[in-house]
Design a protein around this motif. Structure first.
Motif, PDB file in Angstrom:
ATOM      1  N   GLY B 201       0.870  -1.262  -0.075  1.00  0.00           N
ATOM      2  CA  GLY B 201       0.024   0.046   0.014  1.00  0.00           C
ATOM      3  C   GLY B 201       1.033   1.208   0.107  1.00  0.00           C
ATOM      4  N   ARG B 202       0.199   2.533   0.673  1.00  0.00           N
ATOM      5  CA  ARG B 202       0.798   3.455   0.288  1.00  0.00           C
ATOM      6  C   ARG B 202       0.844   4.283   1.661  1.00  0.00           C
ATOM      7  N   MET B 203       1.767   5.384   1.934  1.00  0.00           N
ATOM      8  CA  MET B 203       1.673   6.301   3.134  1.00  0.00           C
ATOM      9  C   MET B 203       0.466   7.388   2.883  1.00  0.00           C
ATOM     10  N   PHE B 204       0.425   7.948   4.178  1.00  0.00           N
ATOM     11  CA  PHE B 204      -0.599   9.188   4.238  1.00  0.00           C
ATOM     12  C   PHE B 204      -0.219  10.183   3.348  1.00  0.00           C
ATOM     13  N   ARG B 205      -1.442  10.657   2.760  1.00  0.00           N
ATOM     14  CA  ARG B 205      -1.144  11.944   1.922  1.00  0.00           C
ATOM     15  C   ARG B 205      -1.659  12.990   3.032  1.00  0.00           C
ATOM     16  N   ASP B 206      -1.137  14.235   2.794  1.00  0.00           N
ATOM     17  CA  ASP B 206      -1.515  15.460   3.770  1.00  0.00           C
ATOM     18  C   ASP B 206      -2.745  15.800   3.636  1.00  0.00           C
ATOM     19  N   ASP B 207      -3.500  15.578   2.603  1.00  0.00           N
ATOM     20  CA  ASP B 207      -4.956  15.775   2.385  1.00  0.00           C
ATOM     21  C   ASP B 207      -5.698  14.838   3.461  1.00  0.00           C
ATOM     22  N   GLU B 208      -5.242  13.926   3.911  1.00  0.00           N
ATOM     23  CA  GLU B 208      -6.003  12.774   4.516  1.00  0.00           C
ATOM     24  C   GLU B 208      -6.135  13.287   5.925  1.00  0.00           C
ATOM     25  N   ALA B 209      -5.198  13.814   6.352  1.00  0.00           N
ATOM     26  CA  ALA B 209      -5.127  14.371   7.710  1.00  0.00           C
ATOM     27  C   ALA B 209      -6.355  15.074   8.437  1.00  0.00           C
ATOM     28  N   ALA B 210      -6.842  14.587   9.707  1.00  0.00           N
ATOM     29  CA  ALA B 210      -7.996  15.147  10.044  1.00  0.00           C
ATOM     30  C   ALA B 210      -8.032  15.183  11.391  1.00  0.00           C
ATOM     31  N   GLU B 211      -8.757  15.697  12.234  1.00  0.00           N
ATOM     32  CA  GLU B 211      -9.028  15.774  13.599  1.00  0.00           C
ATOM     33  C   GLU B 211      -9.269  14.296  14.132  1.00  0.00           C
ATOM     34  N   PRO B 212      -9.083  13.899  15.189  1.00  0.00           N
ATOM     35  CA  PRO B 212      -9.538  12.474  15.727  1.00  0.00           C
ATOM     36  C   PRO B 212     -10.868  12.474  15.604  1.00  0.00           C
ATOM     37  N   GLY B 213     -11.078  11.080  15.205  1.00  0.00           N
ATOM     38  CA  GLY B 213     -12.670  10.657  14.895  1.00  0.00           C
ATOM     39  C   GLY B 213     -13.141  10.926  13.513  1.00  0.00           C
ATOM     40  N   PHE B 214     -12.302  11.790  12.765  1.00  0.00           N
ATOM     41  CA  PHE B 214     -12.702  11.742  11.326  1.00  0.00           C
ATOM     42  C   PHE B 214     -11.570  11.657  10.114  1.00  0.00           C
ATOM     43  N   ARG B 227      -2.884 -10.948  12.200  1.00  0.00           N
ATOM     44  CA  ARG B 227      -3.739 -11.417  13.112  1.00  0.00           C
ATOM     45  C   ARG B 227      -5.447 -11.158  12.939  1.00  0.00           C
ATOM     46  N   LEU B 228      -5.626  -9.872  12.258  1.00  0.00           N
ATOM     47  CA  LEU B 228      -6.927  -9.693  12.387  1.00  0.00           C
ATOM     48  C   LEU B 228      -7.619  -9.955  10.745  1.00  0.00           C
ATOM     49  N   PHE B 229      -6.602  -9.851   9.859  1.00  0.00           N
ATOM     50  CA  PHE B 229      -6.971 -10.138   8.445  1.00  0.00           C
ATOM     51  C   PHE B 229      -6.377 -11.154   7.845  1.00  0.00           C
ATOM     52  N   GLY B 230      -5.675 -12.113   8.563  1.00  0.00           N
ATOM     53  CA  GLY B 230      -5.191 -13.221   8.068  1.00  0.00           C
ATOM     54  C   GLY B 230      -4.181 -12.912   7.079  1.00  0.00           C
ATOM     55  N   GLY B 231      -3.544 -11.725   6.845  1.00  0.00           N
ATOM     56  CA  GLY B 231      -2.421 -11.365   5.860  1.00  0.00           C
ATOM     57  C   GLY B 231      -3.070 -11.439   4.504  1.00  0.00           C
ATOM     58  N   ASP B 232      -4.376 -11.097   4.468  1.00  0.00           N
ATOM     59  CA  ASP B 232      -5.079 -10.854   2.969  1.00  0.00           C
ATOM     60  C   ASP B 232      -4.778  -9.443   2.483  1.00  0.00           C
ATOM     61  N   ILE B 233      -4.204  -9.571   1.330  1.00  0.00           N
ATOM     62  CA  ILE B 233      -3.746  -8.111   0.576  1.00  0.00           C
ATOM     63  C   ILE B 233      -4.916  -7.291   0.292  1.00  0.00           C
ATOM     64  N   SER B 234      -6.002  -8.042   0.019  1.00  0.00           N
ATOM     65  CA  SER B 234      -7.215  -7.376  -0.362  1.00  0.00           C
ATOM     66  C   SER B 234      -7.846  -6.401   0.601  1.00  0.00           C
ATOM     67  N   ILE B 235      -7.261  -6.437   1.886  1.00  0.00           N
ATOM     68  CA  ILE B 235      -7.716  -5.640   2.954  1.00  0.00           C
ATOM     69  C   ILE B 235      -7.356  -4.050   2.660  1.00  0.00           C
ATOM     70  N   ILE B 236      -6.321  -3.862   1.677  1.00  0.00           N
ATOM     71  CA  ILE B 236      -5.922  -2.669   1.273  1.00  0.00           C
ATOM     72  C   ILE B 236      -6.911  -2.107   0.508  1.00  0.00           C
ATOM     73  N   GLY B 237      -7.290  -0.941   0.813  1.00  0.00           N
ATOM     74  CA  GLY B 237      -8.501  -0.369   0.233  1.00  0.00           C
ATOM     75  C   GLY B 237      -9.809  -0.666   0.478  1.00  0.00           C
ATOM     76  N   THR B 238      -9.930  -1.653   1.693  1.00  0.00           N
ATOM     77  CA  THR B 238     -11.400  -1.929   2.119  1.00  0.00           C
ATOM     78  C   THR B 238     -11.537  -1.095   3.292  1.00  0.00           C
ATOM     79  N   PRO B 239     -12.690  -0.604   3.626  1.00  0.00           N
ATOM     80  CA  PRO B 239     -12.997   0.010   4.923  1.00  0.00           C
ATOM     81  C   PRO B 239     -13.132  -1.044   5.914  1.00  0.00           C
ATOM     82  N   VAL B 240     -12.698  -0.607   7.172  1.00  0.00           N
ATOM     83  CA  VAL B 240     -13.071  -1.228   8.345  1.00  0.00           C
ATOM     84  C   VAL B 240     -13.972  -0.330   9.334  1.00  0.00           C
ATOM     85  N   LEU B 241     -14.252  -1.140  10.325  1.00  0.00           N
ATOM     86  CA  LEU B 241     -15.004  -0.240  11.446  1.00  0.00           C
ATOM     87  C   LEU B 241     -13.952  -0.041  12.573  1.00  0.00           C
ATOM     88  N   LEU B 242     -13.534   1.273  12.548  1.00  0.00           N
ATOM     89  CA  LEU B 242     -12.565   1.631  13.390  1.00  0.00           C
ATOM     90  C   LEU B 242     -13.110   2.927  14.430  1.00  0.00           C
TER      91      LEU B 242
END
Lengths: 118, 884
Positions: B201-214, B227-242
């Motif tokens: 995957g990739r690093m953060f972009r400056d425009d993605e930075a936000a206040e905590p919670g957003f 541990r959580l995603f079994g090393g599945d590469i397709s997790i990248i780009g997938t939304p998870v509940l955080l």
């Protein structure tokens, strides 16, 4: 080539000491060495052919003895006969070995004397 | 021997040899056969043996000549093999010393010496914190505000980059179950500053930075990905509940990377810089510009801080910037590990002294051999080398055994570590550590071998064998041996005193009264995640529901939620000023009549759950717990006494003061609580002992601890507690669930470990000292056999002889203790000054009485066996043995 230190050959095996002592007096051939050693050790050491030449080879290669021309006056019983004598290094080694043994004897003698006194 | 047979046997020789001597040998053999007949069978074995010997000779000569060192090594090993008892003792002694040293060194190396895993940037990474002029001197570093961080980035001339992070906890709903994950909000450039790129995957972009919670995106650690995603590469780009919000995973960091400590999940941070200058919650990370020293950078940062204080006096007056190297930030306290290093060095010294004593004793028994060698031409240097080689062989074998033991020991230690250290702190025995061990082995060789070799090599050939001289020499050796044993006893005393003090301290720490009954108390933490709880009232209601849910568990008798678990957590500082009381309470360095206390929020049931009753006043009401604007507080007894000595604190008011010294609210004391301990035992500060309790609603912190009083074993309720908390909201992940007793055990791990290590070193040293004493007495007894014979012959009793030798041992031990006592006193004071002693005086009689007694008893015990043996000597036999 650096001159080897006589001490590196010490202590000498008894057979080697006796062979060197024999060859110090005059050049000798193989059978004559066996007879001479037998005499010097009063029959105690009876060299066999295999052992004799094994020792001679080492002494030759270490430079303690060399092969020499047949001495004048020795009848030529056999052309295959070769004569050997001690080199100066060989003589030094014999001297160093004798000195070593003499110190050993002194040390032993001293110990015995003192013990008896106490 | 018949010529054909002889010819046949000659084939056994190498061809070159045959070419050289065959003719001659035939000729000589012919003469011998002529002399004694053909049946010369003895020539057969001679010829065969000589052939083999010649081959061996030639082979040996072809090999490069064996050097003197190799000869010495071979000789030393041969002679050590002849005395297996001696060798085993010496090797085990050295193995003990080197093994212990290797373990400690591996820890020191991992902690302090090995470069951090950030390549050539490792030495240039620093963390940035703020300090305030009024802070109590024992109060730690404060954090930076985000706005200050940005100013430091722009105005500093010595830092190539400035980034920052904020530690947070996340609930990650990967499956039905919420998992709690420690993580951080980081400025988008932080990992770039560290020089670490995502593995996938990739690093953060400056425009993605936000206040905590957003935050829209997150990076996760390799371990979490597995541990959580079994090393599945397709997790990248997938939304998870955080924390109950949809966040897209954009990358996986490289295997092994965690930051700042064991944190596994990162979201990008940004904020409005004007809003938050008084909100100091950030830890800055800086990269020193090339060739800038720490001192210059610190001066530069102070300059920036001074500018900020002038520009923003409301928020920044009195505030400075404090810089630590990244290693200092992680490691912090090195007192424990440096005292361990000192202790292990002492143990190693005792081991060396012991082996030196053994070598002397063995050297004396082979004096004849040494004299003979000298007589045969060995110079003193040669003898020293010979004896040193033996010490070297012992040290090397002991070293190898020690390293093997250390690998095992270190594995055991690592498996018992209960508080997770920084991820890069991985003590292991690698080439670096082994290299250090090799150096130590060399030092051991010299320490243990040089003095004995020097003494023993002083042989006098002319007086060889003289028993009078031998007696004189052995008296000298005995004196030397006695010196060694004296030193061992002295060092043992130092270690024993240190170990006993630390052990007492650890026990005190474990036993220290937290002020409440920990017996049937279960504790855990949970995090209130999600947008639904943005309002403080919503949070207070959720917490109330959690408390009710846990209370509903059969067997739970009382429940409370609180921000901080007593005897484990600290809490935030609140500045207070007593209304109307102007005199005698000033604490601020700037003369403002305020004091810093720590404030803890809690629900109504805290004191019931702790099994304590208020000294004065009443508990919080449920309405107060739910009210963000409530003005009621409890204060602890110590604060009450400090503010209003001898008077009731009830209904007194206090003003809450902000960083600018402006009163923001007034609170009213409705209760006085018993004193509890916040921060871990042994880490309390002046400030942490003054406590204010506020109803939960007033603070509304998202991370909370839950305490439950149970009937029966609290450990039995751990799972039901988790279920109960999650029943309120599936995103509430409970973590760190421990009985209070276990929690105490975990928090005192470091102290117990230090005490344990010291104790094992001390016991090792004591055993060695006893062994040394035993050897000394046994050797003296052997040397003085004749003398004993004479004494017995002229009427000495067994008791007399016994006393003679025991006295010798005891005198030596007393001398050692006398020398060791002042050193031990210094050590005790040093441990005290380093703050390693909790509630134990360095002059504690319970240490100073028993330790010397135990030491003396052990030493006397060690003299007993050889002394008894000496007293059983038959005089006639003893006299005869040496009389001839």
């Amino acid at each position: 080539m650096p001159r080897p230190d006589p001490a590196t050959f010490l202590p000498l095996k008894t057979e080697l000491s006796l062979i060197l002592l024999s060859l110090e007096a005059r050049p000798l051939h193989g059978y004559a060495i066996i007879k001479d050693v037998r005499e010097r050790s009063e029959g105690g050491i009876e060299l066999q052919t295999g052992a004799l030449y094994r020792h001679l080879r080492r002494l030759l290669d270490d430079g303690l003895i060399v092969e020499v021309e047949r001495p004048a006056g020795e009848e030529s019983a056999d052309e295959r006969r070769r004569y050997y004598r001690v080199t100066p290094l060989g003589r030094q080694v014999v001297d160093a070995d004798l000195a070593r043994m003499s110190r050993l004897v002194d040390a032993a003698r001293m110990q015995r004397t003192v013990r008896v006194k106490s | 021997m018949p010529a054909p047979l002889f010819r046949l046997l000659l084939r056994l020789y190498p061809r070159s040899y045959r070419r050289r001597f065959e003719a001659e040998m035939l000729e000589t053999e012919r003469h011998l056969t002529a002399e004694s007949g053909p049946a010369r069978w003895r020539a057969v074995p001679d010829l065969v043996a000589s052939a083999l010997a010649v081959r061996a000779d030639l082979r040996r000569e072809r090999r490069p000549a064996v050097s003197g060192v190799v000869m010495d090594l071979w000789f030393a090993m041969r002679s050590l093999r002849q005395v297996p008892g001696f060798t085993l003792t010496a090797v085990l002694t050295i193995a003990l010393g080197i093994g212990a040293h290797t373990v400690v060194y591996a820890i020191v190396d991992a902690m302090l010496l090995r470069p951090l895993p950030f390549g050539d940037r490792s030495d240039r990474l620093v963390t940035l914190h703020s300090t305030h002029a009024t802070q109590a001197p024992d109060w730690g570093n404060s954090d930076l505000s985000y706005a200050d961080l940005l100013d430091l980035r722009e105005q500093s001339r010595t830092l190539a980059a400035v980034e920052g992070f904020l530690e947070r906890n996340f609930s990650v709903a990967a499956t039905d179950d919420a998992a709690r994950v420690p993580g951080a909000s980081v400025t988008p450039g932080l990992f770039g500053l560290l020089g670490v790129d995502p593995l996938h995957g990739r690093m953060f972009r400056d425009d993605e930075a936000a206040e905590p919670g957003f935050e829209p995106v997150a990076l996760i650690s390799h371990a979490l990905w597995q541990r959580l995603f079994g090393g599945d590469i397709s997790i990248i780009g997938t939304p998870v509940l955080l924390n109950a919000r949809q966040v897209t995973v954009i990358g996986v960091m490289p295997e092994g990377f965690l930051f700042p400590e064991q944190h596994q999940l990162w979201v990008p941070y940004a904020s409005d810089r004007t809003a938050a200058r008084a909100n100091r919650a950030f830890i800055g990370v800086g990269l020193l510009a090339p060739d800038v020293a720490m001192g210059r950078a610190a001066a530069d940062l102070n300059r920036v801080a001074a500018t900020l204080a002038t520009t923003y006096p409301d928020t920044n007056r009195g505030w400075g910037v404090h810089m630590l190297t990244l290693r200092e930030f992680h490691v912090g306290d090195t007192r424990g590990v440096s005292s361990m290093l000192a202790a292990v060095a002492l143990l190693l010294l005792v081991a060396c002294a012991n082996v030196a004593g053994l070598l002397i004793a063995r050297g004396v028994s082979r004096e004849r051999e040494l004299v003979t060698r000298a007589a045969l031409g060995a110079g003193r240097g040669r003898l020293v080398r010979l004896l040193l080689t033996e010490a070297f062989v012992i040290a090397v074998i002991g070293g190898v055994a020690g390293v093997v033991a250390a690998m095992w020991g270190l594995a055991v230690i690592v498996s018992t570590v209960s508080e997770a250290p920084a991820y890069w702190f991985v003590p292991r025995i690698d080439l670096r550590v082994v290299a250090a061990t090799i150096v130590v082995t060399g030092v051991v060789t010299l320490l243990a071998g040089l003095a004995p070799a020097w003494r023993l090599s002083r042989v006098d050939v002319s007086a060889a064998g003289s028993s009078t001289r031998a007696a004189g020499a052995s008296r000298g050796h005995r004196r030397f041996q006695r010196t060694l044993v004296t030193a061992q006893v002295a060092v043992s005393l130092v270690l024993l005193v240190g170990a006993t003090l630390l052990a007492r301290s650890a026990i005190e720490l474990q036993r220290a009264d937290p002020g409440f009954d920990t017996g049937s108390l279960l504790s855990g933490r949970f995090y209130i995640a999600g947008d639904a709880y943005d309002s403080p009232v919503a949070r207070a209601e959720a917490v109330t529901r959690v408390v009710d849910a846990v209370m509903a568990i059969p067997g739970v008798t009382s429940v409370a939620a609180t921000q901080s678990i007593p005897a484990d957590d600290g809490a935030g500082t609140l500045m207070l000023r007593p209304t109307g009381a102007l005199a005698g309470t000033a604490t601020g360095a700037d003369g403002i009549n305020t004091m810093g206390v720590i404030a803890i929020s809690a629900t109504a049931g805290l004191w019931d759950t702790l099994g304590l009753s208020l000294r004065e006043g009443r508990a919080f009401t449920q309405a107060e717990v739910l009210d963000p604007l409530t003005d009621v507080v409890h204060i602890n007894e110590r604060l009450a006494t400090r503010l209003w000595p001898g008077e009731s604190a009830l209904d007194r008011t206090l003003q809450v003061v902000n960083a600018r010294g402006v009163v923001t609210s007034t609170v009213r004391v409705v209760g006085v609580t018993p004193n509890l301990v916040y921060e871990e035992f042994g880490e309390t500060t002046a400030q942490s002992q003054l406590n204010v309790y506020v109803p939960y609603g007033r603070s509304g912190s998202r991370t909370l601890a839950i305490l439950a009083r149970t009937s029966g074993d609290p450990a039995m309720y751990a799972d039901t507690l988790r279920v109960a908390v999650r029943s309120v909201d599936p995103s509430f992940a409970t973590f760190d669930v421990l009985t209070m007793a276990d929690r105490r055990h975990v928090t005192t791990w470091g102290e117990r470990f230090l005490a344990g290590t010291f104790s094992s070193f001390a016991v090792g040293a004591l055993l060695l000292a006893c062994l040394g004493t035993y050897g000394l007495v046994a050797y003296a007894a052997a040397q003085r056999r004749r003398e004993v014979g004479v004494r017995v012959a002229i009427g000495a009793t067994r008791a007399d002889i016994l006393a003679l030798f025991v006295r010798g041992g005891v005198t030596t031990a007393l001398a050692g203790a006398t020398i060791g006592a002042p050193l031990a006193l210094l050590t005790a004071r040093g441990l005290d000054q380093a703050g390693l002693l909790f509630e134990v005086s360095p002059w504690d009689l319970w240490v100073w009485m028993p330790v010397p007694i135990v030491l003396m008893a052990a030493v006397i015990l060690a003299t007993l066996e050889p002394a008894v043996r000496a007293s059983h000597v038959d005089p006639s036999e003893a006299l005869r043995a040496q009389g001839t």
